[in-house]
Scaffold this active site. Structure first.
Site, PDB file in Angstrom:
ATOM      1  N   TYR A  70      20.274   8.104   6.289  1.00  0.00           N
ATOM      2  CA  TYR A  70      19.773   6.727   6.175  1.00  0.00           C
ATOM      3  C   TYR A  70      19.180   6.248   7.493  1.00  0.00           C
ATOM      4  CZ  TYR A  70      19.336   1.892   4.816  1.00  0.00           C
ATOM      5  OH  TYR A  70      18.814   0.664   4.520  1.00  0.00           O
ATOM      6  N   PHE A 122     -11.581  -5.333   4.380  1.00  0.00           N
ATOM      7  CA  PHE A 122     -11.024  -4.430   3.387  1.00  0.00           C
ATOM      8  C   PHE A 122     -10.049  -5.248   2.544  1.00  0.00           C
ATOM      9  CE2 PHE A 122      -8.195  -1.401   1.429  1.00  0.00           C
ATOM     10  CZ  PHE A 122      -9.146  -0.688   0.716  1.00  0.00           C
ATOM     11  N   THR A 123      -9.977  -4.912   1.256  1.00  0.00           N
ATOM     12  CA  THR A 123      -9.253  -5.735   0.277  1.00  0.00           C
ATOM     13  C   THR A 123      -7.816  -6.066   0.717  1.00  0.00           C
ATOM     14  OG1 THR A 123      -8.755  -3.679  -0.879  1.00  0.00           O
ATOM     15  CG2 THR A 123     -10.629  -4.964  -1.689  1.00  0.00           C
ATOM     16  N   PHE A 447      -9.384  -6.683  -8.654  1.00  0.00           N
ATOM     17  CA  PHE A 447      -9.994  -5.438  -9.126  1.00  0.00           C
ATOM     18  C   PHE A 447      -8.980  -4.456  -9.700  1.00  0.00           C
ATOM     19  CE2 PHE A 447      -8.604  -2.874  -5.530  1.00  0.00           C
ATOM     20  CZ  PHE A 447      -8.387  -3.839  -4.563  1.00  0.00           C
TER      21      PHE A 447
HETATM   22  N1  PM9 Z   1      -7.539   2.232   0.379  1.00  0.00           N
HETATM   23  C1  PM9 Z   1      -8.843   3.158  -1.354  1.00  0.00           C
HETATM   24  O1  PM9 Z   1      -8.904   3.620  -2.492  1.00  0.00           O
HETATM   25  C2  PM9 Z   1      -6.414   2.522  -1.822  1.00  0.00           C
HETATM   26  C3  PM9 Z   1      -6.281   1.343  -2.647  1.00  0.00           C
HETATM   27  S1  PM9 Z   1      -7.242  -0.085  -2.383  1.00  0.00           S
HETATM   28  C4  PM9 Z   1      -8.460   0.080  -3.496  1.00  0.00           C
HETATM   29  O2  PM9 Z   1      -9.802   3.155  -0.564  1.00  0.00           O
HETATM   30  C5  PM9 Z   1      -8.164   1.002   4.341  1.00  0.00           C
HETATM   31  C6  PM9 Z   1      -9.440   1.207   5.070  1.00  0.00           C
HETATM   32  C7  PM9 Z   1      -7.979   1.535   3.086  1.00  0.00           C
HETATM   33  C8  PM9 Z   1      -6.734   1.303   2.402  1.00  0.00           C
HETATM   34  C9  PM9 Z   1      -6.544   1.741   1.086  1.00  0.00           C
HETATM   35  C10 PM9 Z   1      -5.736   0.564   3.065  1.00  0.00           C
HETATM   36  C11 PM9 Z   1      -4.418   0.291   2.416  1.00  0.00           C
HETATM   37  C12 PM9 Z   1      -5.980   0.065   4.311  1.00  0.00           C
HETATM   38  N2  PM9 Z   1      -7.180   0.298   4.921  1.00  0.00           N
HETATM   39  O3  PM9 Z   1      -3.366   1.921  -0.054  1.00  0.00           O
HETATM   40  O4  PM9 Z   1      -1.702   0.553   1.138  1.00  0.00           O
HETATM   41  O5  PM9 Z   1      -8.962   2.238   2.538  1.00  0.00           O
HETATM   42  O6  PM9 Z   1      -1.900   2.957   1.673  1.00  0.00           O
HETATM   43  O7  PM9 Z   1      -3.659   1.445   2.368  1.00  0.00           O
HETATM   44  C13 PM9 Z   1      -7.576   2.612  -0.881  1.00  0.00           C
HETATM   45  P1  PM9 Z   1      -2.612   1.727   1.208  1.00  0.00           P
END
Ligand code: PM9
Length: 455
Positions: A70, A122-123, A447
Site C-alpha cells: 500500500y 485541451f478538453t 463530446f
Molecule cells: N487525451 C485523447 O484521446 C484521451 C481522452 S480526451 C478525448 O487525445 C493531452 C494533450 C491529452 C489528454 C488526453 C490528456 C488527459 C491531457 N493532455 O486521458 O486523463 O491528449 O490520461 O489525459 C486523449 P488522460
C-alpha cells in the site's frame, strides 16, 4: 525510404468484421457518437492513441515485478527513477491518468479569477483550470488555427500574445503558463526548442511558472530532430531532456508516449509544489507512492518510459502516421498540414463544405466513416469545444476536424490502407453526407456522451 516496424509480433488479438447493416444499427444505438460504440462493433479503432498502445514483452514481464504494497512500494521508486532519467525532474507523484495530474496542478497553482495562458486548449486540461476558478487564454501562433498553413512548428507560443496578456492583466494574475508538446487539438503539431526556450525566458523574467503538458513530448522531440537546425544528430532522449530543462514541471498522461494502458503523473523540481501535491493526491487519487495505480502499472510505466525514447521506435511511429496522411493527401483529401505526430486530422470544413458548423460536420463524418468501413475516429471540432462557461454559447473553433488516431505498435500499414480507401471513397461521395442534430448534451466534456440524430 520505407521504415519497417522495429519489432516483431509475438501475440495477436483477432478483429471482428461486421456488415454495413450491423454498423448502421450500431451507430444509431450509439446516438451517432463514436465514443458510445461498443469495441466489439469496431473493426479498426482509431478513436484514440490513449491507453491503446501495445506493450512490449519487457513491459509484460515488468508487470510481474509489481510490488503491491500500500505504501512505499518498490515499483514507485522504479517509476520515479525512470522519470528522473528520461525527463530530469527530481520529484514525481503518480496519478491514475493525465487528468488526475491536471486536477492537482490546477488546484495547487490557480487562484479564483486568474488566467492560464496555453498554446491552444485541451478538453480535460481546460475543464480543470475552469473548475479551479481560472480562465484559459489561447496564446498559440495564428497559423495553428489554419489547417493549410505550412509551418514546421505550428504548436509554438506567440510571444507577442503572451507579452500583451502580461501587460494587460499583470503577471500576478497569471497562475502559470501551460505549454503542450505536441499540440493535440492543433493536429499534433510540435513546439520548437527555440520557442520553448524563449517562452521559458519570458515567463521566468516575469516571475511566472512554466508548466508543460508532456503527454506527447517524445513525438515533439522527434520533430525537433527532424526540423530544427542543430538537432539532426542528437538522440531523442537528449532532446527530451533539453526540452524539459526549460519548464518547471509537467502533467503527463502515461497512456500516450509512455506505451502503457493506464497511468499518469505530476513531476516537478520545486519541493513546495511537491508538498502540496502530496497533500492533495491522498484526497483525490491515493497514497503519494501509488496515486491510483497498481504497483504493476508503475513498473510497466517505468519500462515504457525507457522504450519511448528509443530512436528507432519513435522514427517508425512518426513514419506510420505520415504514411496514412500522405495516402490521403495524394488523393486530394483535405487534412491538417503538416501531418502531425499521433494522428491524421481530416478537415471536415473543407471535406463537407456544404454543411454549416452548427450541423456538426466532423461528428457526421466520423459517423459515416464508421458505417462505411467499421473504422472508429473522433470528432475534434464544435462538439469537443463545448460552451463558454460565462455566456453559455457554443464555442466555434476554426478547426472542425475528424481525428484518425494511430495507437502505438498496434496496427500495420495494411490496416491504414483500409482506412485510407474508406476515407477516399467517402470524399468522392461527400455531397451525400448530411448534418446532425444534438438530442442530448451533458453539462461538461459533452463530446464523450452527447447523442445525435441524422437530419
Ligand atoms: N487525451 C485523447 O484521446 C484521451 C481522452 S480526451 C478525448 O487525445 C493531452 C494533450 C491529452 C489528454 C488526453 C490528456 C488527459 C491531457 N493532455 O486521458 O486523463 O491528449 O490520461 O489525459 C486523449 P488522460
Amino acid at each position: 525510404m520505407t521504415v519497417a516496424e522495429p519489432y516483431r509480433i509475438k501475440s495477436v488479438e483477432p478483429l471482428r468484421m461486421s456488415t454495413r447493416a450491423e454498423r448502421e444499427a450500431a451507430i444509431d444505438r450509439a446516438g451517432w457518437n463514436t465514443f458510445l460504440l461498443d469495441s466489439d462493433d469496431v473493426y479498426i479503432d482509431l478513436l484514440t492513441d490513449s491507453g491503446t498502445n501495445a506493450m512490449s514483452d519487457r513491459q509484460w514481464s515488468a508487470l510481474m515485478l509489481g510490488d503491491e504494497a500500500y505504501a512505499g512500494a518498490r515499483s514507485f521508486y522504479r517509476m520515479r527513477d525512470a522519470v528522473r532519467e528520461t525527463y530530469g525532474f527530481e520529484h514525481m507523484v503518480p496519478t491514475h491518468q493525465g487528468r488526475g495530474a491536471e486536477h492537482l496542478i490546477s488546484k495547487i497553482l490557480i487562484k479564483e479569477g486568474q488566467y492560464v495562458p496555453g498554446n491552444m486548449y485541451f478538453t480535460t486540461t481546460r475543464v480543470h483550470q475552469e473548475l479551479a476558478g481560472g480562465t484559459f487564454v489561447d496564446i498559440i501562433i495564428d497559423e495553428a488555427h489554419d489547417s493549410r498553413a505550412q509551418h514546421p512548428f505550428k504548436g509554438n507560443v506567440d510571444l507577442g500574445k503572451l507579452e500583451a496578456l502580461i501587460g494587460q492583466v499583470g503577471a500576478a494574475n497569471i497562475a502559470y503558463v501551460n505549454i503542450a508538446t505536441t499540440v493535440n487539438m492543433a493536429g499534433g503539431q510540435p513546439v520548437s526548442m527555440a520557442n520553448l526556450r524563449a517562452t521559458s525566458e519570458l515567463c521566468h523574467r516575469n516571475g511566472i511558472l512554466l508548466w508543460c503538458d508532456a503527454t506527447r513530448a517524445v513525438e515533439n522531440a522527434y520533430f525537433i530532430r527532424q526540423r530544427e537546425e542543430g538537432y539532426a544528430d542528437t538522440p531523442v532522449r537528449a532532446i527530451l531532456r533539453e526540452m524539459m530543462s526549460h519548464v518547471d514541471g509537467v502533467t503527463m498522461s502515461a497512456k500516450k508516449d509512455a506505451l502503457v494502458n493506464i497511468g499518469g503523473f505530476l513531476a516537478m523540481r520545486d519541493e513546495s509544489i511537491l508538498q502540496r501535491a502530496r497533500e492533495l493526491v491522498v484526497v483525490y487519487e491515493g497514497m503519494p507512492t501509488y496515486g491510483g495505480l497498481a504497483g504493476r502499472d508503475m513498473d510497466a510505466i517505468a519500462q515504457g518510459l525507457r522504450e519511448m525514447v528509443d530512436d528507432d521506435y519513435i522514427a517508425h511511429r512518426i513514419y506510420q502516421v505520415r504514411y496514412l496522411g500522405e495516402r490521403l493527401l495524394d488523393a486530394g483529401v483535405p487534412i491538417v498540414e503538416p501531418i502531425g505526430g499521433h494522428a491524421v486530422f481530416l478537415d471536415a470544413r473543407r471535406f463537407l463544405a456544404h454543411l454549416d458548423q452548427e450541423l456538426f460536420p466532423a461528428q457526421a463524418l466520423a459517423g459515416h466513416l464508421y458505417v462505411d468501413s467499421g473504422v472508429r475516429s473522433m470528432e475534434r471540432g464544435i462538439v469537443s469545444a463545448g460552451r463558454d462557461p460565462h455566456t453559455g454559447a457554443n464555442r466555434k473553433p476554426a478547426l472542425e476536424l475528424v481525428r484518425l488516431t494511430i495507437p502505438r505498435r498496434v496496427y500495420t500499414d495494411r490496416h491504414l490502407d483500409v482506412v485510407a480507401e474508406s476515407v477516399i471513397g467517402l470524399h468522392q461521395h461527400r455531397e451525400d453526407i448530411r448534418g446532425l442534430r444534438m438530442v442530448y448534451e451533458p453539462p461538461t466534456l459533452r463530446f464523450f456522451t452527447a447523442r445525435f440524430e441524422p437530419l
